[in-house]
Design an enzyme around this catalytic site. Structure first.
Site, mmCIF file in Angstrom:
data_model
loop_
_atom_site.group_PDB
_atom_site.id
_atom_site.type_symbol
_atom_site.label_atom_id
_atom_site.label_comp_id
_atom_site.label_asym_id
_atom_site.label_seq_id
_atom_site.Cartn_x
_atom_site.Cartn_y
_atom_site.Cartn_z
ATOM 1 N N GLU A 189 -19.208 22.447 -13.491
ATOM 2 C CA GLU A 189 -19.503 20.935 -14.072
ATOM 3 C C GLU A 189 -18.440 20.210 -14.176
ATOM 4 O O GLU A 189 -19.093 18.242 -13.566
ATOM 5 C CB GLU A 189 -19.203 20.850 -15.716
ATOM 6 N N LYS B 215 -16.966 29.992 -27.632
ATOM 7 C CA LYS B 215 -17.912 29.341 -26.377
ATOM 8 C C LYS B 215 -16.582 30.022 -25.453
ATOM 9 O O LYS B 215 -15.344 30.717 -25.027
ATOM 10 C CB LYS B 215 -17.456 28.038 -26.573
ATOM 11 N N TYR C 237 -9.025 -7.126 12.406
ATOM 12 C CA TYR C 237 -8.457 -6.769 11.583
ATOM 13 C C TYR C 237 -7.941 -7.361 10.057
ATOM 14 O O TYR C 237 -8.174 -8.621 10.392
ATOM 15 C CB TYR C 237 -6.767 -6.324 11.715
ATOM 16 N N LYS D 12 -8.424 3.110 2.571
ATOM 17 C CA LYS D 12 -7.208 4.543 2.203
ATOM 18 C C LYS D 12 -7.721 5.016 1.013
ATOM 19 O O LYS D 12 -7.726 6.462 0.386
ATOM 20 C CB LYS D 12 -5.820 4.406 2.470
ATOM 21 N N THR E 104 -40.018 26.365 -8.756
ATOM 22 C CA THR E 104 -40.665 25.128 -8.162
ATOM 23 C C THR E 104 -40.604 24.179 -10.262
ATOM 24 O O THR E 104 -41.393 24.905 -10.243
ATOM 25 C CB THR E 104 -41.758 24.734 -7.498
ATOM 26 N N HIS E 105 -40.014 22.627 -10.150
ATOM 27 C CA HIS E 105 -40.440 21.958 -10.615
ATOM 28 C C HIS E 105 -39.675 22.938 -12.326
ATOM 29 O O HIS E 105 -40.076 22.415 -13.728
ATOM 30 C CB HIS E 105 -42.068 22.052 -11.241
ATOM 31 N N SER F 48 -13.356 26.360 -26.030
ATOM 32 C CA SER F 48 -13.409 25.321 -26.484
ATOM 33 C C SER F 48 -12.615 25.800 -27.225
ATOM 34 O O SER F 48 -12.062 27.280 -28.427
ATOM 35 C CB SER F 48 -14.801 25.236 -27.382
ATOM 36 N N ASN G 296 -1.972 -2.755 13.517
ATOM 37 C CA ASN G 296 -3.536 -3.118 13.045
ATOM 38 C C ASN G 296 -3.347 -1.703 13.784
ATOM 39 O O ASN G 296 -4.977 -0.662 13.668
ATOM 40 C CB ASN G 296 -4.436 -4.480 13.651
ATOM 41 N N ASN H 123 -17.065 28.138 -21.505
ATOM 42 C CA ASN H 123 -18.053 27.337 -21.039
ATOM 43 C C ASN H 123 -17.533 27.320 -19.268
ATOM 44 O O ASN H 123 -16.785 27.486 -18.871
ATOM 45 C CB ASN H 123 -17.265 25.789 -21.763
ATOM 46 N N SER I 33 0.908 -0.502 -0.377
ATOM 47 C CA SER I 33 0.235 0.013 0.142
ATOM 48 C C SER I 33 0.955 1.170 -0.083
ATOM 49 O O SER I 33 0.555 2.109 0.213
ATOM 50 C CB SER I 33 -0.541 0.562 1.051
#
Ligand code: ARG
Length: 472
Positions: free
Chosen positions: A289, A282, A316, A324, A154-155, A276, A109, A284, A22
Site C-alpha cells: 500500500e 488482521k 542561473y 534538489k 479485463t475491466h 492492526s 553555478n 495488512n 540549502s
C-alpha cells in the site's frame, strides 16, 4: 564574514540566511562536490593556473575535509549557505588562505550543476541494480509458476485464463524498459558543465576536457549558458522515476487485491506485512500500500521541477536550488520501495489451487468454445452469438461450460463434438494461446529466455557504469 561579503555593508538578516540556505539538504552532495573539486584543482595545476605545490596542499586539505564530513566531525553552517561554500570554508580553516585558490575559474553555478550530475550518475546505477533485483525476483516466481493458471482480467472481470508466470513476466518487461530508459538517460547526464563558470565561461586558460575525462564524463556541455541553466536531466530522471513508480504501484495494487480474502491468490510473507493495533486477526499488506501511495510524491516532484523551470530566463536563477530535495526524495523513495520488493516478491506464497479453482469455476473458456466453432467454419460473429446463448443458459442453471453434457451442447450447435471437453480445460485454453508473446507455456518459456539475456545485458551495463563512477 561571508565568502562573498566584500561588497556588503551589513550582515545578512538571520531569516534570510535561514531562508536561502540549502546546506540542510545539499550536504548530501558533499562527496560529489569534493570529487569535482579534486578534479578541478588538478586541472588548475596542469594548466599552470595555480602552482603544483598549492594544488597538492589543496587536494590534501580537501581529503581531510571529506573525511571530517563523513565522520560527522565537520560543522556545516547555515551562515555558509550551501555545501559548496561550507566545503570551501572548511578547506580554508584547514589549510589557510591558499584554500581560497580552489574556486579560481569556477562558479557555484557550474559547480552545483556538476554535483547534481555526479549524484545522479550514482543514482542511475544504484536504482538500475535494485530494479534488476526486482526483475530477478519476478523471474523466479515465473519459473516456479509455469503451470499455475489464474484468471486473466479485463475491466477487472474474468476474461481468459493466463499463466501466473505470464503475469509475472509482464512486469519483468515493464521494468526492463525502465532500466533501459535510465541507461539511455546516462548519455545526457554524463556531460560535464564545469568550466561554464557563472554563465559565460571563464577568462582563465582552463581545460574543460581534461576535467571531464578525469571524472569519466563522456564530454562537456557545449554551451556555457545551457550548462548552468538547464535541469532537463533532472526532469528526465523524475519522469523515468514516475514511470517506475507507476509500474510499482500497479503491481502493488495487484498484491493488495490478491491478498484479500475475496481473491485469496497469494499470501505475502509475515516479514513483509503488519498487524492492526485493534483487530487481532488482521494481516495488512502495508508495504504494498505504501509503495502504491508514495507514487504521489514522485509524480509531485516531477511536476514541481517542471514548474520551477518553466518561467526562468537564462542563466542561473536561485529558483534552481529547488532542484534538489525532490530529486533526493525521489531517489530515496525508489530505493526504499525496490529494496523491499525484491525479497517481498521472492517470499510471496502463490496459492496455485485457489487460482486454479477460480479459473475452473468461471466462463473464461467461452472464447475457446467460440474459436472451436470457428474451426468448424462458423463465422466468428455467429459463433460469438451461439456461445453467448450457452453462457446465459449456464448462468441461469448455475452451471459452467464443462458441466454440460454433449447433448446439451448440441442443443446450441450440432457442430460441437466430444473433443470439446478437452478444448475447454484451463490448461488447454492457456496452451491454445500459442502465439509469440502469448500465454501458452512454451511461449512463456520463450519469454523467460529473452528475459535472461536482457537481465545479463542489464548486469553488464551496471558493472561497467559502477566502475566509471568509482573513477576506474
Ligand atoms: N546552493 C545553490 C544551488 O543549489 C548553489 C548555486 C548558487 N549560486 C549562486 N549564484 N547563488 O542552486
Amino acid at each position: 564574514m561571508k565568502l562573498w561579503g566584500g561588497r556588503f555593508t551589513k550582515p545578512t538578516n538571520e531569516l534570510v540566511d535561514e531562508y536561502t540556505a540549502s546546506i540542510s539538504f545539499d550536504q548530501k552532495l558533499a562527496q560529489f562536490d569534493i570529487q569535482g573539486s579534486l578534479a578541478h584543482v588538478d586541472m588548475l595545476a596542469k594548466c599552470n593556473i595555480i602552482s603544483a605545490t598549492d594544488a597538492a596542499t589543496i587536494s590534501e586539505g580537501l581529503q581531510v575535509v571529506a573525511k571530517k564530513i563523513k565522520a560527522g566531525e565537520a560543522v556545516l553552517s547555515e551562515e555558509n549557505e550551501d555545501i559548496h561554500m561550507n566545503v570551501e570554508k572548511l578547506l580554508i580553516d584547514e589549510i589557510g588562505a591558499v584554500g581560497g585558490k580552489l574556486h579560481t575559474g569556477r562558479s557555484r553555478n557550474d559547480q552545483v550543476a556538476l554535483d547534481m550530475r555526479l549524484y545522479l550518475r550514482e543514482a542511475l546505477v544504484t536504482i538500475s541494480q535494485l530494479l534488476v533485483d526486482v526483475q530477478q525476483a519476478l523471474y523466479k516466481q515465473a519459473q516456479q509458476n509455469l503451470d499455475t493458471v489464474l484468471p486473466g482480467y479485463t475491466h477487472l472481470q474474468r476474461a481468459q485464463p493466463v499463466l501466473f508466470a505470464h503475469h509475472m513476466m509482464a512486469y519483468v518487461f515493464m521494468f526492463q524498459r525502465d532500466v533501459e530508459r535510465l541507461a539511455d538517460s546516462w548519455k545526457r547526464v554524463n556531460q560535464s558543465p564545469l568550466g561554464a563558470g557563472a554563465l559565460a565561461g571563464t577568462s582563465f586558460p582552463i581545460d574543460r576536457h581534461y576535467v571531464a575525462e578525469k571524472l569519466n564524463f563522456d564530454g562537456i556541455c557545449d554551451n556555457s549558458l545551457d550548462a548552468v541553466s538547464d535541469r532537463d536531466f533532472v526532469v528526465e530522471f523524475l519522469s523515468h522515476a514516475s514511470l517506475i513508480s507507476t509500474h510499482l504501484s500497479r503491481l502493488s495494487e495487484e498484491f493488495v487485491q490478491w491478498s484479500s480474502a475475496e481473491f485469496n491468490f497469494i499470501e505475502l510473507d509475515d516479514a513483509f506485512c503488519t498487524g492492526s493495533s485493534m483487530m487481532p486477526q488482521k494481516k495488512n499488506p502495508d508495504v504494498a500500500e505504501l509503495v502504491r501511495g508514495k507514487t504521489g510524491r514522485v509524480y509531485g516532484h516531477l511536476i514541481g521541477m517542471l514548474t520551477t523551470l518553466k518561467g526562468l530566463p537564462l542563466a542561473y536563477n536561485k529558483d534552481m536550488q529547488e532542484d534538489k530535495e525532490g530529486m533526493f526524495d525521489t531517489v530515496e523513495t525508489l530505493k526504499g520501495a525496490l529494496a523491499l520488493y525484491a525479497p517481498m516478491i521472492e517470499t510471496m506464497h502463490v496459492k496455485k489451487e485457489v487460482m486454479y479453482e477460480a479459473v475452473a469455476k468461471d466462463y473464461s473458456n467461452a472464447t475457446d468454445l467460440a474459436d472451436y466453432l470457428v474451426g468448424k467454419d462458423l463465422p466468428f460473429r455467429e459463433a460469438h452469438a451461439v456461445v453467448g446463448q450457452v453462457v446465459l443458459d449456464c448462468i441461469q442453471k448455475q452451471k459452467y461450460l464443462l458441466d454440460l453434457t454433449l447433448d446439451e451442447f448440441k442443443e446450441f450447435s450440432p457442430l460441437i463434438e466430444q473433443d470439446i471437453f478437452d478444448v475447454l480445460t484451463p490448461k488447454a485454453v492457456v496452451n491454445a494461446r500459442n502465439v509469440a508473446g502469448g500465454t501458452a507455456r512454451n511461449r512463456v518459456e520463450e519469454q523467460l529466455l529473452t528475459a535472461e539475456k536482457l537481465l545479463e545485458q542489464n548486469t553488464n551495463w551496471i558493472n561497467e557504469h559502477a566502475q566509471l563512477i568509482q573513477g576506474k
